[in-house]
Design an enzyme around this catalytic site. Structure first.
Site, PDB file in Angstrom:
ATOM      1  N   GLU A  55       0.854  -0.659  -0.066  1.00 11.89           N
ATOM      2  CA  GLU A  55      -0.318  -0.537  -0.305  1.00 11.89           C
ATOM      3  C   GLU A  55       1.318   1.097   0.354  1.00 11.89           C
ATOM      4  O   GLU A  55       0.213   2.094  -0.474  1.00 11.89           O
ATOM      5  CB  GLU A  55      -0.852   0.035   0.878  1.00 11.89           C
ATOM      6  CG  GLU A  55      -1.733  -0.562   1.138  1.00 11.89           C
ATOM      7  CD  GLU A  55      -1.321  -2.034   1.797  1.00 11.89           C
ATOM      8  OE1 GLU A  55      -0.342  -2.348   2.027  1.00 11.89           O
ATOM      9  OE2 GLU A  55      -2.215  -2.874   2.929  1.00 11.89           O
ATOM     10  N   CYS A  86      -2.175  -3.292   7.370  1.00 10.90           N
ATOM     11  CA  CYS A  86      -1.152  -3.235   8.811  1.00 10.90           C
ATOM     12  C   CYS A  86      -2.014  -1.682   9.390  1.00 10.90           C
ATOM     13  O   CYS A  86      -2.163  -0.904   8.738  1.00 10.90           O
ATOM     14  CB  CYS A  86       0.120  -3.132   8.519  1.00 10.90           C
ATOM     15  SG  CYS A  86       1.015  -1.867   8.195  1.00 10.90           S
ATOM     16  N   CYS A  89      -0.301   1.516   6.823  1.00  9.67           N
ATOM     17  CA  CYS A  89      -0.872   1.425   5.721  1.00  9.67           C
ATOM     18  C   CYS A  89      -2.264   2.484   6.058  1.00  9.67           C
ATOM     19  O   CYS A  89      -2.812   2.955   4.993  1.00  9.67           O
ATOM     20  CB  CYS A  89      -1.029   0.151   5.199  1.00  9.67           C
ATOM     21  SG  CYS A  89       1.047   0.048   4.866  1.00  9.67           S
TER      22      CYS A  89
HETATM   23  N1  THU Z   1       1.814  -5.928   4.157  1.00 16.12           N
HETATM   24  C1  THU Z   1       1.954  -5.539   2.717  1.00 16.12           C
HETATM   25  O1  THU Z   1       2.687  -5.395   1.776  1.00 16.12           O
HETATM   26  N2  THU Z   1       0.786  -5.312   2.728  1.00 16.12           N
HETATM   27  C2  THU Z   1      -0.370  -5.709   4.154  1.00 16.12           C
HETATM   28  O2  THU Z   1      -1.280  -5.012   3.847  1.00 16.12           O
HETATM   29  C3  THU Z   1      -0.107  -6.532   5.194  1.00 16.12           C
HETATM   30  C4  THU Z   1       1.204  -7.179   5.168  1.00 16.12           C
HETATM   31  C5  THU Z   1       3.655  -7.569   3.686  1.00 16.12           C
HETATM   32  C6  THU Z   1       4.502  -6.687   4.668  1.00 16.12           C
HETATM   33  C7  THU Z   1       5.773  -7.622   4.396  1.00 16.12           C
HETATM   34  O3  THU Z   1       6.668  -7.918   3.324  1.00 16.12           O
HETATM   35  C8  THU Z   1       4.707  -9.226   4.272  1.00 16.12           C
HETATM   36  O4  THU Z   1       3.949  -8.613   3.857  1.00 16.12           O
HETATM   37  C9  THU Z   1       4.149 -10.054   5.843  1.00 16.12           C
HETATM   38  O5  THU Z   1       4.219  -8.885   6.297  1.00 16.12           O
END
Ligand code: THU
Length: 133
Positions: A55, A86, A89
Site C-alpha cells: 500500500e 497493517c 498503512c
Molecule cells: N504486507 C503488505 O505489504 N501489506 C499488508 O497489508 C500486510 C502486510 C507485507 C509486509 C511484509 O512484507 C509481508 O506482507 C508480511 O508481513
C-alpha cells in the site's frame, strides 16, 4: 463499489513483490482522483523493519505522479482470507482518502471483501486534531 480494473492491476503487480523473507507477496493498486491507477508491492529487506508494504508503494507512486487524493484502493495477497492492511498503512490511506473511500481486499483465490478507509481506521488522527484555534 468494486473496481475490477483496479483489482486486476493489484493482482498483476503482486508478481513483482520482493518478499524473500516472509514469502508473502502483496500487491496494491490505488486510483487517484484523476482516474489514473498506481501500483505497489511489498519490498522487504534483510534488516526486517526496513521493509515496506504494498500500500505504501502504491501511495508513493501516486504522490510522485503529482496526485494526492485516493478514489479507490485494492489489495491482494495469497492468503486464506482477504488480507487487512497493517495499522501503519491504514493511517497512510487515511492521509489521502476519506472515510467513505472504497477499499477492496482480496485473495488470489477470488475471495473479496469490500470495505472503506473509515471502517478500517475509525476515529483516525487527523489535522483537525491539531487545530487549537
Ligand atoms: N504486507 C503488505 O505489504 N501489506 C499488508 O497489508 C500486510 C502486510 C507485507 C509486509 C511484509 O512484507 C509481508 O506482507 C508480511 O508481513
Amino acid at each position: 463499489m468494486s473496481d475490477p480494473d483496479l483489482l486486476a492491476a493489484a493482482r498483476a503487480v503482486r508478481e513483482n513483490a520482493y518478499a524473500p523473507y516472509s514469502r508473502f507477496k502483496v500487491g496494491a493498486a490505488v486510483r487517484g482522483a484523476s482516474g489514473r491507477v498506481f501500483v505497489g508491492v511489498n519490498v522487504e529487506n534483510v534488516a526486517y523493519p526496513e521493509g515496506t508494504c504494498a500500500e505504501a508503494g502504491a501511495i508513493a507512486a501516486m504522490v510522485a505522479a503529482g496526485e494526492s487524493r485516493l478514489q479507490a484502493v485494492a489489495v491482494i495477497a495469497d492468503s486464506p482470507a482477504p488480507v487487512p492492511p497493517c495499522g501503519g498503512c491504514r493511517q497512510k490511506l487515511a492521509e489521502f482518502g476519506g472515510p467513505d473511500t472504497p477499499v477492496t481486499l482480496a485473495t488470489t483465490d477470488g475471495v473479496r471483501q469490500e470495505t472503506t478507509i473509515g471502517t478500517l481506521l475509525p476515529g483516525s488522527f487527523s489535522a483537525a486534531h491539531m487545530d487549537r484555534a
